[in-house]
Design a protein around this motif. Structure first.
Motif, short mmCIF file in Angstrom:
data_model
loop_
_atom_site.label_atom_id
_atom_site.label_comp_id
_atom_site.label_asym_id
_atom_site.label_seq_id
_atom_site.Cartn_x
_atom_site.Cartn_y
_atom_site.Cartn_z
N GLY A 1 -10.14 9.28 21.45
CA GLY A 1 -10.33 8.32 22.54
C GLY A 1 -9.20 8.41 23.54
N GLY A 2 -9.53 8.73 24.79
CA GLY A 2 -8.51 8.99 25.80
C GLY A 2 -8.35 7.90 26.82
N GLY A 3 -8.53 6.64 26.43
CA GLY A 3 -8.37 5.53 27.35
C GLY A 3 -6.98 4.91 27.28
N ALA A 4 -6.91 3.62 27.57
CA ALA A 4 -5.61 2.95 27.67
C ALA A 4 -4.83 2.99 26.36
N ARG B 1 -13.88 14.83 30.79
CA ARG B 1 -12.78 15.50 31.47
C ARG B 1 -12.14 14.60 32.52
N SER B 2 -12.91 13.70 33.07
CA SER B 2 -12.38 12.68 33.97
C SER B 2 -12.64 11.32 33.34
N TYR B 3 -11.60 10.55 33.17
CA TYR B 3 -11.72 9.24 32.56
C TYR B 3 -11.77 8.18 33.66
N TYR B 4 -12.82 7.37 33.66
CA TYR B 4 -12.97 6.29 34.63
C TYR B 4 -12.60 4.97 33.94
N THR B 5 -11.59 4.29 34.48
CA THR B 5 -11.17 3.04 33.87
C THR B 5 -12.24 1.98 34.04
N CYS B 6 -12.49 1.23 32.97
CA CYS B 6 -13.37 0.07 33.07
C CYS B 6 -12.64 -1.04 33.82
#
Length: 422
Positions: A38-41, A67-72
């Motif tokens: 998991g590559g989020g916060a 490959r591009s993570y979009y923040t919620c």
């Protein structure tokens, strides 16, 4: 002092390049292996701090399909027209190039906790000494009768950043003049407690500018919600007569939807709508179930180290956890990641470990320059993460303070994303 990017992390962010994911089966370095799913916060922060602070003594692999993570977080501001969708997108190139993290863009599909391996959809099987799970949320099946994964293109949840957010905004923009937007809000606990109500504010802001005779129907199973007095004050000030909230006293907990007919049924009464945002009940990301670290939909952890209470070699971060008083938020996950990375380095390398302390702030935008916030500081006890102090914006604040709060949130976003992605 105004919170800005430098105040949050003390460094600027480098431009990130898209990384082609290598296929790695095992390491022969002899160094401890830490896998992060998991590559989020939570996950990106943990991977970066493990790599940065171990000085190359730990091999860190980050597994993230996107490959591009979009923040919620901040995606509601895109809906309201305050940000471009591209401003929410972040890549993993700097984590690889500057920190030596092995970034693998693939789905983790199984965890063998006895063998301490993770299987990927592409066929690789990766060993670990320590595993960090930070998969965010998944949705509870049949939480809203009539809604499931087959309906989410007609009735988007938009509670994971990216394409769903774009879809929901496009649907709102295509509403007929004087049309009706509906939201089915989630029950507790769920990701970002103020999030649905900031979204109502941003939808109202967009409609006030483009479709001022439109109406908003908020169907809510909860008696109370985060920052309720602040939101209701703001709705009355900025969007008078546009927003109707139906709580459980009037059937807000007895809801069905029909995506084909675009209806919301509230305690037996059928309401026709033009757009419906369904945010269902939530649970830990499914990889936590695969790893065997969940109870009652969430992953119980020790606040001292964020280690699973069911597996001593697995740490769980962020929205998936049952940890105590902290809300499920990006700031919480980022804070927990630093505690977990310190604990793992201490166990694997014998480095110093200090008492766990955490912080969180949730900012919300109600209308242009009308920002509010709520937050707290926390410490770990043997039972849970406990709140030790808290703060919240007050009703009746002047415009200058609300504008300052909004500007503070912009600085925080720049800071936390640099802290996550380098």
């Amino acid at each position: 002092m105004k919170l800005n990017r430098r105040a949050f992390i003390g460094t600027g962010a480098a431009a990130a390049a898209v990384l082609q994911a290598p296929m790695v089966l095992a390491s022969t370095s002899g160094r401890p292996q830490v896998l992060v799913i998991g590559g989020g916060a939570g996950g990106a922060t943990a991977a970066r701090y493990l790599a940065k602070d171990s000085n190359g003594e730990i091999d860190v692999t980050l597994i993230e399909p996107s490959r591009s993570y979009y923040t919620c977080f901040f995606s509601n501001l895109y809906i309201g027209g305050f940000r471009e969708i591209s401003s929410l997108a972040h890549s993993y190139g700097t984590l690889a190039s500057d920190y030596g993290i092995n970034v693998v863009h693939d789905w983790a599909v199984d965890v063998d906790s006895e063998a301490r391996t993770v299987s990927l959809a592409g066929g690789a099987v990766l060993p670990y000494d320590k595993l960090i799970l930070s998969p965010g949320i998944d949705f509870v099946d049949d939480a809203v009768p009539g809604w499931d994964t087959s309906a989410w293109n007609k009735m988007p949840h938009a509670y994971k950043g990216g394409s769903q957010t774009e879809l929901l905004k496009a649907q709102i923009q295509a509403m007929p003049e004087g049309g009706r937007f509906a939201m089915v809000a989630p029950p507790n606990p769920y990701r970002c407690p103020p999030g649905p109500y900031e979204r109502i504010s941003m939808v109202a802001h967009l409609l006030k500018e483009t479709n001022p005779t439109a109406k908003i129907l908020l169907v809510d199973p909860k008696e109370k919600f985060s920052k309720q007095a602040l939101f209701e004050e703001g709705w009355n000030r900025h969007y008078s007569g546009m927003i109707e909230r139906i709580g459980p006293d009037f059937g807000g907990d007895k809801v069905e939807v029909n995506a084909d007919e675009m209806t919301v049924t509230i305690d037996g009464v059928v309401e026709n709508v033009d757009v419906c945002n369904v945010i269902p009940a939530q649970k830990a990301g499914r990889i936590c179930d695969m790893a065997g670290v969940t109870e009652d939909n969430w992953a119980p952890v020790s606040g001292h180290t964020m280690v699973s209470r069911l597996d001593p070699d697995i740490h769980v971060l962020g929205d998936s956890t049952n940890q105590g008083d902290m809300p499920k938020s990006g700031f919480s996950a980022n804070s927990q990641a630093k505690v977990a990375s310190m604990a793992i380095r201490g166990e694997l390398l014998g480095s110093n470990v200090f008492p766990a302390r955490f912080s969180n702030t949730c900012w919300s935008l109600i209308d242009t320059d009308d920002g509010v916030k709520v937050g707290a500081s926390y410490e770990a006890t043997d039972e849970k993460i406990s709140s030790v102090s808290s703060f919240i914006s007050q009703t009746g604040e002047d415009a200058a303070l609300r504008k300052q709060t909004y500007e503070e949130s912009i600085g925080w976003y720049a800071g936390i994303t640099a802290d996550m992605f380098g």
